[in-house]
Design a protein around this motif. Sequence first.
Motif, short mmCIF file in Angstrom:
data_model
loop_
_atom_site.label_atom_id
_atom_site.label_comp_id
_atom_site.label_asym_id
_atom_site.label_seq_id
_atom_site.Cartn_x
_atom_site.Cartn_y
_atom_site.Cartn_z
N MET A 293 -7.77 -3.89 -5.05
CA MET A 293 -8.24 -3.41 -3.76
C MET A 293 -9.71 -3.70 -3.50
SD MET A 293 -6.19 0.20 -3.38
CE MET A 293 -6.14 0.30 -1.60
N ILE B 255 -10.40 -2.21 3.27
CA ILE B 255 -9.34 -1.21 3.36
C ILE B 255 -9.74 -0.17 4.41
CG2 ILE B 255 -8.01 0.54 2.13
CD1 ILE B 255 -7.56 -2.22 0.97
N ALA C 274 -4.92 -2.72 5.17
CA ALA C 274 -5.71 -3.67 4.42
C ALA C 274 -5.80 -5.00 5.16
CB ALA C 274 -5.11 -3.89 3.03
N LEU D 257 0.86 -1.18 0.00
CA LEU D 257 0.00 0.00 0.00
C LEU D 257 0.89 1.23 0.00
CD1 LEU D 257 -2.28 -1.26 2.89
CD2 LEU D 257 -2.98 -1.11 0.49
N ASN E 21 -7.86 1.62 -8.79
CA ASN E 21 -7.36 0.70 -7.75
C ASN E 21 -6.83 1.49 -6.55
OD1 ASN E 21 -7.07 -2.07 -6.98
ND2 ASN E 21 -4.85 -1.90 -7.25
N GLY F 118 -3.04 0.44 -4.13
CA GLY F 118 -2.57 -0.92 -3.94
C GLY F 118 -1.79 -1.37 -5.15
N ARG G 274 -13.73 4.66 -2.72
CA ARG G 274 -12.86 3.75 -3.46
C ARG G 274 -13.12 3.94 -4.96
NH1 ARG G 274 -14.41 -2.00 -2.21
NH2 ARG G 274 -15.63 -1.84 -4.13
#
Length: 127
Positions: free
Chosen positions: A29, A34, A98, A4, A77, A24, A72
């Motif tokens: 991900m 996360i 994560a 990460l 990603n 990531g 997200r």
Amino acid sequence: QLPLVESGGGLVQPGGSLRLSCVGTGFTMKYYAIGWFRQAPGKEREGVSCTSAEDGKTYVADSLKGRVTASRDDDENAVYLQMDSLKPEDTGVYFCVADSNPLGQCSGYVCTSCDYSGQGTEVTVYS
């Protein structure tokens, strides 16, 4: 392993905004829970947000709701932490974490199952 990399920290005056990024590398991900933690100088690490795998349901600490949003972007990603109306007490190092077990689901804003962490990005709110 779940590498990460955080970025986006910096110096900002009270009332300002920052958008932290967590990318990531080598894994997708969206299939992992996360989270974000932060650690203020001289204090213990505390949870900020948690985003579940797949559906991306996100929890944010009650004390930060209205100022902080986690999201997200599956195309990028990446997981983001948008922080607005920053205060001096938001100063600290922000870590992206994560859960190494796929398809993890968050039950609250603290990712208790997250066992991988990035190196952190530093946020300083000064007046």
